[in-house]
Design a protein around this motif. Structure first.
Motif, PDB file in Angstrom:
ATOM      1  N   ALA A 193       0.852  -1.188   0.000  1.00 55.50           N
ATOM      2  CA  ALA A 193       0.000   0.000   0.000  1.00 55.50           C
ATOM      3  C   ALA A 193       0.889   1.239   0.000  1.00 55.50           C
ATOM      4  O   ALA A 193       1.781   1.375   0.833  1.00 55.50           O
ATOM      5  N   MET A 194       0.625   2.170  -0.913  1.00 51.86           N
ATOM      6  CA  MET A 194       1.471   3.339  -1.076  1.00 51.86           C
ATOM      7  C   MET A 194       0.738   4.657  -0.885  1.00 51.86           C
ATOM      8  O   MET A 194       1.360   5.691  -0.686  1.00 51.86           O
ATOM      9  N   THR A 195      -0.585   4.650  -0.980  1.00 55.09           N
ATOM     10  CA  THR A 195      -1.361   5.881  -0.823  1.00 55.09           C
ATOM     11  C   THR A 195      -2.453   5.669   0.208  1.00 55.09           C
ATOM     12  O   THR A 195      -2.815   4.541   0.549  1.00 55.09           O
ATOM     13  N   LEU A 196      -2.998   6.787   0.678  1.00 54.22           N
ATOM     14  CA  LEU A 196      -4.108   6.716   1.623  1.00 54.22           C
ATOM     15  C   LEU A 196      -5.286   5.982   1.004  1.00 54.22           C
ATOM     16  O   LEU A 196      -5.955   5.178   1.665  1.00 54.22           O
ATOM     17  N   GLU A 217       5.289   5.178   8.585  1.00 51.37           N
ATOM     18  CA  GLU A 217       5.882   4.042   7.872  1.00 51.37           C
ATOM     19  C   GLU A 217       6.582   4.472   6.582  1.00 51.37           C
ATOM     20  O   GLU A 217       7.577   3.875   6.179  1.00 51.37           O
ATOM     21  N   LEU A 218       6.049   5.507   5.917  1.00 50.42           N
ATOM     22  CA  LEU A 218       6.538   5.888   4.586  1.00 50.42           C
ATOM     23  C   LEU A 218       7.261   7.226   4.576  1.00 50.42           C
ATOM     24  O   LEU A 218       7.591   7.740   3.498  1.00 50.42           O
ATOM     25  N   ASP A 219       7.505   7.782   5.761  1.00 48.25           N
ATOM     26  CA  ASP A 219       8.247   9.048   5.881  1.00 48.25           C
ATOM     27  C   ASP A 219       7.571  10.197   5.137  1.00 48.25           C
ATOM     28  O   ASP A 219       8.232  11.003   4.471  1.00 48.25           O
ATOM     29  N   ARG A 252       2.823  16.008   2.136  1.00 49.44           N
ATOM     30  CA  ARG A 252       2.345  14.749   1.545  1.00 49.44           C
ATOM     31  C   ARG A 252       1.080  14.265   2.253  1.00 49.44           C
ATOM     32  O   ARG A 252       0.134  13.796   1.604  1.00 49.44           O
ATOM     33  N   ARG A 253       1.026  14.388   3.576  1.00 50.19           N
ATOM     34  CA  ARG A 253      -0.183  13.987   4.299  1.00 50.19           C
ATOM     35  C   ARG A 253      -1.374  14.818   3.834  1.00 50.19           C
ATOM     36  O   ARG A 253      -2.465  14.288   3.611  1.00 50.19           O
ATOM     37  N   ILE A 276      -6.531  15.285   0.780  1.00 49.27           N
ATOM     38  CA  ILE A 276      -7.336  15.951  -0.239  1.00 49.27           C
ATOM     39  C   ILE A 276      -7.724  14.977  -1.345  1.00 49.27           C
ATOM     40  O   ILE A 276      -8.877  14.924  -1.790  1.00 49.27           O
ATOM     41  N   ALA A 277      -6.766  14.186  -1.787  1.00 45.57           N
ATOM     42  CA  ALA A 277      -6.991  13.283  -2.920  1.00 45.57           C
ATOM     43  C   ALA A 277      -8.070  12.251  -2.633  1.00 45.57           C
ATOM     44  O   ALA A 277      -8.871  11.910  -3.517  1.00 45.57           O
ATOM     45  N   ILE A 278      -8.142  11.749  -1.410  1.00 41.49           N
ATOM     46  CA  ILE A 278      -9.076  10.655  -1.131  1.00 41.49           C
ATOM     47  C   ILE A 278     -10.525  11.118  -1.136  1.00 41.49           C
ATOM     48  O   ILE A 278     -11.446  10.317  -1.325  1.00 41.49           O
ATOM     49  N   GLU A 279     -10.756  12.407  -0.963  1.00 44.34           N
ATOM     50  CA  GLU A 279     -12.131  12.906  -0.894  1.00 44.34           C
ATOM     51  C   GLU A 279     -12.895  12.657  -2.190  1.00 44.34           C
ATOM     52  O   GLU A 279     -14.128  12.556  -2.179  1.00 44.34           O
TER      53      GLU A 279
END
Length: 542
Positions: A482-485, A516-518, A523-524, A529-532
């Motif tokens: 898993a790389m993105t929210l 985990e991914l620094d 980036r957070r 925003i992107a997941i909305e």
């Protein structure tokens, strides 16, 4: 399964699979288990589109009997039993009721004959060791009995209901992921968020693809003896860009939307047939999943989505044919759209088009040797398609491969002989955790998640009404690429699959992933925003 994109550039492969949906995942698994060196690249996340955005059914295709597609139905019924055996945590029996309203004796006799044939074709439905997985044959329920089971069937002219059985996927995106994990366990290199930008063609032969790593921005070549496109609704469009000419085989893209609403039934699914198609009311995680529409889609596949008009129109259709529904826009808790990639038979009819699959050899079709496309097909038969694909590719390579074992080899989480006993044992040991939900997601791999949960109270705390916990987030990053929210919230867990889980839950997941991914603060914020977009209709997004 860890994400190591450098292996793609450092190794030479027998087979490159472009596309990480269930077709590509099944091909990668079969080929790797039989001894081929396999690479798979996916431009987004594994099973992020069609393979997740469906009715979540493993079924024989009862309605295909109307088109006399007996071979497809029999193949589907056999494959249904195989999925139940190799993934007993993710594929479970589901009873269906088919209500009849003022239908008359002829319609009832026709349906009875079809269900009898369906039972005969599924003669092996009881060939499973776990008693809870065995499927009975169909029966007829008189009105009183049917209404006792499902009061929502009440309506003018109700005559009763037929009951038959199929199977449901608890999480199709995780079933596809387990196929990839099985492939990776046999040395396949399966990497998400890698965009194939073009094919490597030398002397009329495909020798792999040029790719870009989304996160590193690096472009490099993946070299392979054979390349197969398994990109679903993107396949023919990718091929046209890569070859610079129209594809020899066109796809017919069919858009289907699904909507999750509060529970409309108790334990049974409903199949409601009309003159203009059919729809399902499916019990799923304490809610009802309504599906599906079937309309031709001619825009670029990346533009598919659900509009308010889509939901309103679908609800109107359901309300007109299920008297007790009374659905309103406010009942929609979540929604999604997927595209079915159908083999274009020239009719333009998406509902009536066959769900058959086709393997295209572009050496014959387009003069590019070493290049293939797997198009069409359906979720249920993806394993069998992969077996046939690997047989063909092995002949092309002149390779003497191991026998196919994907029909017998259980998936990584599927080593459970009695699922109900497995859940009961683990629930007794962890009374504060929604074990049934987690057991269905992970199967016997649940132990890995529970070990993480035991390390900290915050990792045992439920993040949303879905019952998912913090330990799953850590596990998804460390063990499931898993790389993105969105990868975590929408596909590795059920956190976002019943609707928006709330800003606090999303922020907690983002914080755990950042550790985990620094990720830095920027980036957070980007991820949040992107997941909305997953929770907005297209009308709201514009």
């Amino acid at each position: 399964m860890r994400r190591d994109p450098h292996r793609l550039a450092d190794e030479r492969f027998d087979l490159l699979v472009i596309g990480g949906g269930i077709t590509g995942a099944s091909i990668a698994r079969d080929a790797a288990l039989r001894g081929l060196r396999v690479a798979l690249v996916e431009k987004n996340d594994f099973a992020h589109a069609t393979s997740a955005h469906n009715s979540k059914l493993i079924h024989g295709g009862l309605r295909y009997l109307k088109n006399l597609e007996f071979r497809l139905v029999r193949e589907s019924l056999r494959e249904r039993r195989i999925w139940q055996r190799i993934a007993p945590h993710l594929v479970r029996p589901l009873p269906f009721l088919v209500p009849l309203y003022k239908s008359g004796s002829a319609a009832r006799l026709t349906l009875a004959a079809g269900l009898t044939l369906y039972d005969l074709l599924s003669f092996d439905r009881g060939w499973l060791d776990d008693p809870s997985q065995r499927l009975p044959g169909h029966d007829w329920l008189k009105p009183q009995k049917a209404l006792e089971l499902e009061p929502s069937l009440e309506g003018p002219g109700f005559e009763g209901a037929f009951r038959y059985y199929d199977a449901q996927m608890y999480a199709p995106e995780r079933l596809a992921l387990e196929c990839l994990m099985s492939a990776a366990a046999h040395n396949a290199v399966c990497i998400n968020h890698i965009v194939a930008t073009g094919l490597l063609i030398r002397g009329g032969r495909a020798e792999g693809a040029r790719v870009i790593d989304t996160f590193r921005g690096e472009s490099f070549d993946v070299q392979a003896k054979l390349t197969i496109l398994a990109a679903g609704p993107w396949s023919d469009l990718f091929l046209e860009r890569a070859l610079g000419k129209p594809a020899s085989h066109k796809l017919l893209r069919s858009k289907g939307i699904h909507v999750i609403v509060p529970a409309m039934t108790r334990e049974n699914a409903l199949t409601v047939a009309t003159k203009h198609g059919h729809f399902f009311v499916l019990p799923w995680r304490g809610h009802s999943l309504l599906g599906t529409t079937d309309t031709a889609f001619t825009l670029p596949p990346d533009q598919v989505g659900v509009s308010d008009a889509d939901i309103s129109g679908f609800f109107d259709f359901i309300n007109a044919h299920l008297p007790s529904a009374h659905l309103a826009r406010g009942d929609a808790e979540f929604f999604y759209a997927g595209l079915r990639p159908l083999v274009d038979d020239g009719s333009g009819d998406t509902y009536g088009a066959s769900r058959r699959s086709e393997l295209i050899d572009h050496g014959k079709a387009d003069g590019i040797d070493g290049l293939f496309s797997a198009v069409g097909g359906k979720w249920t038969t993806s394993r069998e398609l992969a077996e046939q694909v690997t047989n063909t590719l092995a002949a092309k390579l002149g390779a003497n491969l191991l026998p196919c074992t994907t029909a017998r080899m259980r998936l990584p989480g599927g080593w459970i002989d009695n699922f109900d006993s497995f859940v009961a044992r683990n629930q007794a040991a962890f009374p504060g955790i929604a074990i049934d939900h987690l057991a269905r997601l992970y199967g016997n791999r649940l132990t890995n998640v529970l070990e993480l949960a035991s390390q900290s109270p915050e990792l045992r705390t439920s993040l949303s009404s879905s019952g998912d916990i913090g330990a799953q987030v850590i596990h998804a990053v460390r063990q499931e690429a898993a790389m993105t929210l969105e990868d975590v919230v929408m596909r590795r867990t059920g956190i976002g699959q019943l609707g928006h889980p709330g800003a606090e839950a999303l922020a907690t997941v983002a914080e755990l992933m950042a550790g985990e991914l620094d990720w830095d603060a920027a980036r957070r914020a980007h991820e949040l925003i992107a997941i909305e977009a997953n929770f907005r209709t297209q009308a709201e997004a514009t």
